[in-house]
Write a protein that holds these residues in place. Sequence first.
Motif, short mmCIF file in Angstrom:
data_model
loop_
_atom_site.label_atom_id
_atom_site.label_comp_id
_atom_site.label_asym_id
_atom_site.label_seq_id
_atom_site.Cartn_x
_atom_site.Cartn_y
_atom_site.Cartn_z
N GLY A 1 4.16 -4.85 -17.32
CA GLY A 1 5.21 -5.63 -17.98
C GLY A 1 4.76 -7.04 -18.32
O GLY A 1 5.02 -7.55 -19.41
N ALA A 2 4.06 -7.69 -17.39
CA ALA A 2 3.59 -9.05 -17.63
C ALA A 2 2.53 -9.08 -18.73
O ALA A 2 2.54 -9.98 -19.58
CB ALA A 2 3.03 -9.66 -16.34
N VAL A 3 1.63 -8.11 -18.73
CA VAL A 3 0.60 -8.05 -19.78
C VAL A 3 1.25 -7.81 -21.14
O VAL A 3 0.91 -8.47 -22.13
CB VAL A 3 -0.47 -6.98 -19.46
N LEU A 4 2.21 -6.88 -21.22
CA LEU A 4 2.91 -6.63 -22.49
C LEU A 4 3.65 -7.88 -22.96
O LEU A 4 3.62 -8.22 -24.15
CB LEU A 4 3.88 -5.47 -22.35
N GLY A 5 4.33 -8.57 -22.05
CA GLY A 5 5.03 -9.80 -22.41
C GLY A 5 4.07 -10.85 -22.95
O GLY A 5 4.35 -11.52 -23.95
N LEU A 6 2.92 -11.00 -22.31
CA LEU A 6 1.92 -11.96 -22.76
C LEU A 6 1.40 -11.60 -24.15
O LEU A 6 1.26 -12.47 -25.01
CB LEU A 6 0.78 -12.03 -21.75
N ARG B 1 0.81 -1.21 0.00
CA ARG B 1 0.00 0.00 0.00
C ARG B 1 0.85 1.27 0.00
O ARG B 1 0.33 2.35 -0.18
CB ARG B 1 -0.95 -0.01 1.19
N SER B 2 2.14 1.13 0.18
CA SER B 2 3.01 2.30 0.11
C SER B 2 3.08 2.77 -1.35
O SER B 2 2.72 2.03 -2.27
CB SER B 2 4.42 1.96 0.60
N THR B 3 3.52 3.97 -1.57
CA THR B 3 3.62 4.51 -2.93
C THR B 3 4.54 3.64 -3.78
O THR B 3 4.22 3.29 -4.91
CB THR B 3 4.15 5.95 -2.89
N THR B 4 5.67 3.25 -3.20
CA THR B 4 6.62 2.39 -3.93
C THR B 4 5.98 1.05 -4.26
O THR B 4 6.12 0.55 -5.38
CB THR B 4 7.90 2.18 -3.10
N GLY B 5 5.27 0.47 -3.29
CA GLY B 5 4.61 -0.82 -3.52
C GLY B 5 3.58 -0.74 -4.63
O GLY B 5 3.48 -1.64 -5.47
N ARG B 6 2.83 0.34 -4.66
CA ARG B 6 1.81 0.51 -5.70
C ARG B 6 2.46 0.68 -7.08
O ARG B 6 1.99 0.11 -8.06
CB ARG B 6 0.93 1.71 -5.38
N VAL B 7 3.53 1.44 -7.13
CA VAL B 7 4.23 1.64 -8.41
C VAL B 7 4.81 0.32 -8.90
O VAL B 7 4.66 -0.05 -10.07
CB VAL B 7 5.33 2.72 -8.28
N VAL B 8 5.47 -0.41 -8.02
CA VAL B 8 6.08 -1.70 -8.40
C VAL B 8 5.00 -2.68 -8.86
O VAL B 8 5.14 -3.35 -9.88
CB VAL B 8 6.91 -2.28 -7.23
N ALA B 9 3.90 -2.76 -8.11
CA ALA B 9 2.82 -3.68 -8.49
C ALA B 9 2.26 -3.30 -9.86
O ALA B 9 1.99 -4.17 -10.70
CB ALA B 9 1.71 -3.65 -7.44
N GLY B 10 2.10 -2.01 -10.11
CA GLY B 10 1.60 -1.55 -11.42
C GLY B 10 2.57 -1.85 -12.55
O GLY B 10 2.17 -2.31 -13.62
N VAL C 1 0.81 -12.49 -14.54
CA VAL C 1 -0.27 -11.51 -14.67
C VAL C 1 -1.26 -11.68 -13.52
O VAL C 1 -1.67 -10.70 -12.88
CB VAL C 1 -0.99 -11.62 -16.03
N LEU C 2 -1.66 -12.92 -13.24
CA LEU C 2 -2.60 -13.16 -12.14
C LEU C 2 -2.02 -12.71 -10.80
O LEU C 2 -2.71 -12.07 -9.99
CB LEU C 2 -3.00 -14.63 -12.08
N GLY C 3 -0.77 -13.03 -10.56
CA GLY C 3 -0.11 -12.60 -9.32
C GLY C 3 -0.03 -11.09 -9.22
O GLY C 3 -0.26 -10.50 -8.16
N ALA C 4 0.28 -10.45 -10.34
CA ALA C 4 0.37 -8.98 -10.35
C ALA C 4 -1.01 -8.36 -10.13
O ALA C 4 -1.13 -7.32 -9.49
CB ALA C 4 0.98 -8.50 -11.66
N MET C 5 -2.06 -9.00 -10.65
CA MET C 5 -3.41 -8.49 -10.42
C MET C 5 -3.77 -8.58 -8.93
O MET C 5 -4.33 -7.64 -8.36
CB MET C 5 -4.42 -9.25 -11.27
N ALA D 1 -2.66 -3.68 -3.17
CA ALA D 1 -2.05 -2.35 -3.10
C ALA D 1 -3.09 -1.23 -3.11
O ALA D 1 -2.93 -0.23 -2.43
CB ALA D 1 -1.07 -2.17 -4.25
N TRP D 2 -4.14 -1.42 -3.87
CA TRP D 2 -5.11 -0.34 -4.04
C TRP D 2 -6.40 -0.53 -3.24
O TRP D 2 -7.28 0.32 -3.26
CB TRP D 2 -5.44 -0.17 -5.53
N ALA D 3 -6.49 -1.63 -2.50
CA ALA D 3 -7.68 -1.86 -1.67
C ALA D 3 -7.73 -0.81 -0.55
O ALA D 3 -6.70 -0.41 -0.03
CB ALA D 3 -7.65 -3.26 -1.08
#
Length: 146
Positions: free
Chosen positions: A28-33, A14-23, A128-132, A138-140
């Motif tokens: 990246g995973a969606v683009l790779g897929l 939930r930190s700013t860094t955590g949200r940025v990294v999760a995003g 992708v599922l893990g990142a979701m 992060a955003w809850a």
Amino acid sequence: MAGTSGGVVAKSLRSTTGRVVAGVVLVGAVLGLVIVLRSSAEQRSWASAEGTVQERTRSGKSTSVKVEYPLPDGTTQVATLSENGPIRNVGERVTVRYDLVDGRVVDAALADNDQAHWVTGGMLGVVVLGAMVANLLAWAPKPRSG
């Protein structure tokens, strides 16, 4: 005790860094897929021919096969292709997919290369599922103390 580590992970996400990294991981995973799926679809549209394995070579953990196959103009092409599927022996017949531009082969692959695309796509799908899930954490909204 079991819920404590989950709370720490959720707080750090939930930190700013955590949200940025999760995003970033999700994007990246969606683009790779998308790239893997497009590459797989593109290769399926290439012309194909039956070729014969001339030689097998091994370099580190990867194995390649030298394959001779005919082109539509009657000439033959010899290419060294990555072996991502079953083991191919010298003299064995294989299907080769190739991309022709202006009458020249610009790319080629064994037809069983789809297996590598499926494995890569499956792994990226799990990421992708893990990142979701990480993004949901992060955003809850923070639980209310009460």
